[in-house]
Design a protein around this motif. Structure first.
Motif, PDB file in Angstrom:
ATOM      1  N   GLY A 193       0.794  -1.165  -0.024  1.00 19.68           N
ATOM      2  CA  GLY A 193      -0.041  -0.044  -0.261  1.00 19.68           C
ATOM      3  C   GLY A 193       0.805   1.369   0.010  1.00 19.68           C
ATOM      4  O   GLY A 193       0.588   2.362  -0.868  1.00 19.68           O
ATOM      5  N   ILE A 194       1.931   1.255   0.618  1.00 15.50           N
ATOM      6  CA  ILE A 194       2.872   2.583   0.800  1.00 15.50           C
ATOM      7  C   ILE A 194       3.462   2.743  -0.566  1.00 15.50           C
ATOM      8  O   ILE A 194       3.408   3.870  -0.930  1.00 15.50           O
ATOM      9  CB  ILE A 194       3.864   2.407   1.894  1.00 15.50           C
ATOM     10  N   LYS A 195       4.163   1.737  -1.003  1.00 14.58           N
ATOM     11  CA  LYS A 195       4.619   1.852  -2.346  1.00 14.58           C
ATOM     12  C   LYS A 195       3.737   2.369  -3.344  1.00 14.58           C
ATOM     13  O   LYS A 195       3.840   3.201  -4.273  1.00 14.58           O
ATOM     14  CB  LYS A 195       5.293   0.204  -2.891  1.00 14.58           C
ATOM     15  N   ASP A 196       2.425   1.522  -3.506  1.00  8.43           N
ATOM     16  CA  ASP A 196       1.481   2.039  -4.619  1.00  8.43           C
ATOM     17  C   ASP A 196       0.896   3.265  -4.288  1.00  8.43           C
ATOM     18  O   ASP A 196       0.766   4.218  -5.222  1.00  8.43           O
ATOM     19  CB  ASP A 196       0.272   1.060  -4.287  1.00  8.43           C
ATOM     20  N   THR A 197       1.112   3.938  -3.251  1.00  9.34           N
ATOM     21  CA  THR A 197       0.506   5.215  -2.809  1.00  9.34           C
ATOM     22  C   THR A 197       1.479   6.346  -3.109  1.00  9.34           C
ATOM     23  O   THR A 197       1.309   7.332  -3.616  1.00  9.34           O
ATOM     24  CB  THR A 197      -0.145   5.226  -1.332  1.00  9.34           C
ATOM     25  N   TYR A 198       2.661   6.105  -2.719  1.00  9.53           N
ATOM     26  CA  TYR A 198       3.627   7.097  -2.620  1.00  9.53           C
ATOM     27  C   TYR A 198       4.811   6.940  -3.483  1.00  9.53           C
ATOM     28  O   TYR A 198       5.813   7.406  -3.311  1.00  9.53           O
ATOM     29  CB  TYR A 198       4.186   7.309  -1.085  1.00  9.53           C
ATOM     30  N   GLY A 199       4.821   5.841  -4.397  1.00 11.38           N
ATOM     31  CA  GLY A 199       5.903   5.688  -5.181  1.00 11.38           C
ATOM     32  C   GLY A 199       7.062   4.870  -4.425  1.00 11.38           C
ATOM     33  O   GLY A 199       6.656   4.222  -3.465  1.00 11.38           O
TER      34      GLY A 199
END
Lengths: 497, 497
Positions: A193-199
């Motif tokens: 989720g963090i990678k998908d949301t913030y690159g």
């Protein structure tokens, strides 16, 4: 396809011995491994902060700043990493901002590279100043999510918190699982989720191994995109500690991920600490694996704390009532993660509630927690209990950042320190006294005597082994006996020949 | 989407204590947990076979058949499972087919449900008769792949072997990782490959935990389609044992897989064995986690075996030469998996080669291995070494199934057993003597004296704790001394004041 490289943070010099042997390891037992650690290829070496500062001055007569400088000298190639409790620094209260700045500045100056900044309540406002100070010092500011399970903690909430940390300038995000509660699926979901949301923000994952589940969680976190994971060399791993470094390396073989760690170096580090560990055996917990926390939501340390409080009140048989009270107290407080200091605050209040009636007596700390003096929790606080806290503590609830209410204190702290025997005039000494005022006075006065290891010596260890091996024969020190012979009684002292 | 159900085989009654405490656990220490085990929801309960039969008669004066009947009575709802070494049964040689039939028939009759049939060399011909006998008895025949790493062992090879086992009528396939070598990626690839190639055959995965890697391997095996995995209750887990049952349950939460095990029952089973384990502490290995085997390819037990052989020859300093010799000997033999008995055979020959020159002296067992008397390996045998074996052993190499060369032996075995003191006339007793002729004679003669547990009693345990706790001061019971003083010798009795 070339493998994606996974960084590793080695924990043996800080959290491993903090978790396995009550933070008692002396610097002299670490020095022999530093060259191999420095050359093994770790992303970073966690070696300072957490409880090590406190333990060094309280138990080992060691200057923690000297330990840091030693590490800097012995590990010139490595990123040194520390754990920093945000506005609390390494102490147990909030500090005024300038003290936070000073602590970070001096830590950087003495050799620290990576600052993992966290707050027990996950309140970003308690991390902001420390993060800014790290950035001002040109060092790596890592913002931290403390993982817990509660009705108000969700994957989306953790992803949102990561965003707040990134907005505060975090160079990387740590997902910190201090109670080994992070199961594989949420590990995957949060990292993804963090990678998908913030690159492509760097994500470090820190798990303890208490529940036996979390090496799998590290695998799933890596599959979801985690960049760096924390492990401890195998001879200082498992139980309430962490997953073994060598096992992580082997786990990844053929998976499309690799660590690039130097296995020969790892085995030498392992052998070094395999020799050290028995010397601290008396400080070790017996826990090998324990999944109770998934049912009780109560960390092991907190449970034993509450048990001894109850016993001291002659109410050792009421632990089940207290365990049922904890979730209620935690909910009233807005579901703080149960980690130092919130675990002690909630646990003690639960004991009080059972012994004296619900909130009939409130500890000062619990009142502060209810009134916002530790910061904000994710959940709403129970307004009735807030009112009780207000009445008992005779204080108003606050909604500002707690440290905003503090007066400048550096000058006063300097003055206090300068009165102490053994004070060497440095800002480092001022900080030591600021964080542990009671302990520091004694430490500064005895510092010149040098480090006092609490490790067993090789002689003590072999004496113990000999004792365990054979039946106890005779005495090792003088003993007085009543001896009867020739019809008369004599008091006789016997000692080893 | 509803979760896929994962079966669990609980190992505490067989492989867990075999791996952790040299198979010494007495039936009386298992009985108290049986009701909870029976009701916890396991796919099967491994409780017999392996080394338990040998240990029962050799160390515990227990009749293994009586143990099996006890389990059958106390766990009426459960599938009881055993480990069976194919044509070797539970002994250390090949048996003629009728003996195999008899053993399986009697095991089924006494209560066994699932037979995990394996062969140390993965030679399907050594498993065929036992599998057929299991099917004839109407029981579950599980064909086994022993996992190892070598230049000739490939994922495709294991998939092919699974096909051979299915053709032999295997109702399920076990992937057995006795040395904790099975990393996550090959675990995934092998399970996936078997499912893709042969459709939905049931796959059971058995891993030890020695290297600290294999809970992740179980996760990947499950993702690849594995149906049942083996674990041991947490208080009897880890080290050279297995992954903890409770950790597996927690690992799967939210993943789309679930076990349906009853956690309250699991915790009671855990608490039972937490009380039992200290009683067998003297038999425990110190290993917590050890990844050496990935580098050396030599299982821990085999290494310590070779070390003691070298020491007995005053050559303890030559272990490194022997460790370099092992891969060469293993390659010459066609890369057998290193597991009982091949590990001992290869290890001893490597020691001989180092001490006396390469193949100057060959053990009878190694010659048999080279000449095909244990069956076929996956790799080709070195023809030069085969020729040496032939010359030294004065035997021809064979390519038939070893048991094909055997004469009927049941009648002779019955006759031999009937001569023994204490023989009760049953076929079970004939089998006991057939498998362990030296040990059985003594056991049958003393059987009437009943089980002799080697566990420490609670009194011994608390005496040891007391001894370890305080310094040993003086005597605990009256002692007579000769004491000289004032120039004269006296006989003096001293007792605690």
């Amino acid at each position: 396809m070339s493998a994606r490289k996974i960084g590793v943070t080695e924990l043996v010099l800080r959290d491993a011995h903090q978790s396995l042997m009550a933070t008692r390891m002396a610097t002299e037992d670490m020095i022999g491994a530093c060259e191999d650690i420095d050359n093994a290829g770790f992303w970073s070496v966690e070696c300072w902060g957490g409880a090590t500062y406190d333990a060094a001055i309280r138990f080992l007569n060691e200057d923690p700043w000297e330990r840091l400088r030693t590490f800097r000298k012995l590990m010139p190639k490595s990123r040194l990493q520390m754990l920093l409790r945000g506005q609390n620094l390494l102490g147990y209260r909030h500090y005024e901002d300038y003290v936070v700045d000073k602590f970070v500045e001096k830590s950087a100056e003495n050799g620290m590279d990576v600052f993992r900044v966290f707050d027990a309540l996950n309140d970003p406002r308690n991390m902001a100043r420390a993060m800014q100070a790290v950035r001002d010092a040109g060092k790596h500011a890592q913002g931290t999510i403390c993982y817990t399970i509660s009705p108000v903690h969700t994957v989306d909430g953790y992803i949102k918190l990561a965003g707040q940390l990134i907005d505060m300038g975090a160079e990387s995000i740590a997902l910190k699982d201090m109670a080994a509660l992070l199961q594989p699926q949420p590990a995957y979901d949060i990292v993804k989720g963090i990678k998908d949301t913030y690159g492509d923000v760097q994500i470090n994952v820190h798990c303890h191994s208490t529940t036996g589940v979390t090496l799998v969680s590290l695998m799933k976190a890596i599959e979801a995109g985690a960049d760096v994971v924390d492990t401890a060399i195998s001879s200082m791993s498992l139980g309430p500690g962490h997953n073994p470094t060598e096992s992580l390396v082997e786990m990844l073989e053929g998976t499309g991920y690799e660590t690039d760690l130097d296995m020969e170096r790892l085995l030498r580090i392992r052998d070094h600490f395999a020799g050290v560990r028995p010397k601290y055996k008396e400080f070790e917990s017996k826990t090998l694996v324990d999944t109770n926390i998934f049912l009780s939501q109560i960390p092991g340390g907190m449970l034993s704390n509450m048990e001894s409080q109850l016993k001291a009140q002659g109410a050792g048989d009421r632990i089940n009532e207290v365990m049922e009270e904890v979730p209620r107290v935690k909910a009233d407080a807005g579901h703080p993660p149960l980690v130092t200091p919130s675990s002690q605050i909630v646990g003690t209040q639960a004991v009080f509630n059972v012994l004296m009636g619900r909130y009939k007596v409130m500890t000062g700390e619990f009142a502060d927690l209810m009134l916002g003096y530790y910061g904000e929790c994710l959940g709403e606080r129970n307004p009735e209990v807030v009112a009780i806290a207000q009445a008992q503590a005779k204080k108003e609830p606050i909604s500002v950042r707690p440290a905003d209410l503090m007066e400048p204190e550096w000058e006063h702290l300097t003055e206090e320190a300068s009165k102490l025997e053994g004070f060497n005039g440095t800002e480092e000494d001022v900080l030591t006294n600021a964080m542990f005022p009671n302990v520091a006075a004694k430490f500064l006065a005895t510092r010149a005597e040098g480090p006092k290891s609490v490790a067993k010596t090789p002689e003590q260890l072999s004496a113990e082994q000999a004792k365990a091996a054979g039946p106890a024969q005779g005495i090792t020190a003088p003993v007085k006996y009543n001896v009867k012979f020739a019809g008369r009684e004599h008091s006789v002292t016997v000692e080893p020949a």
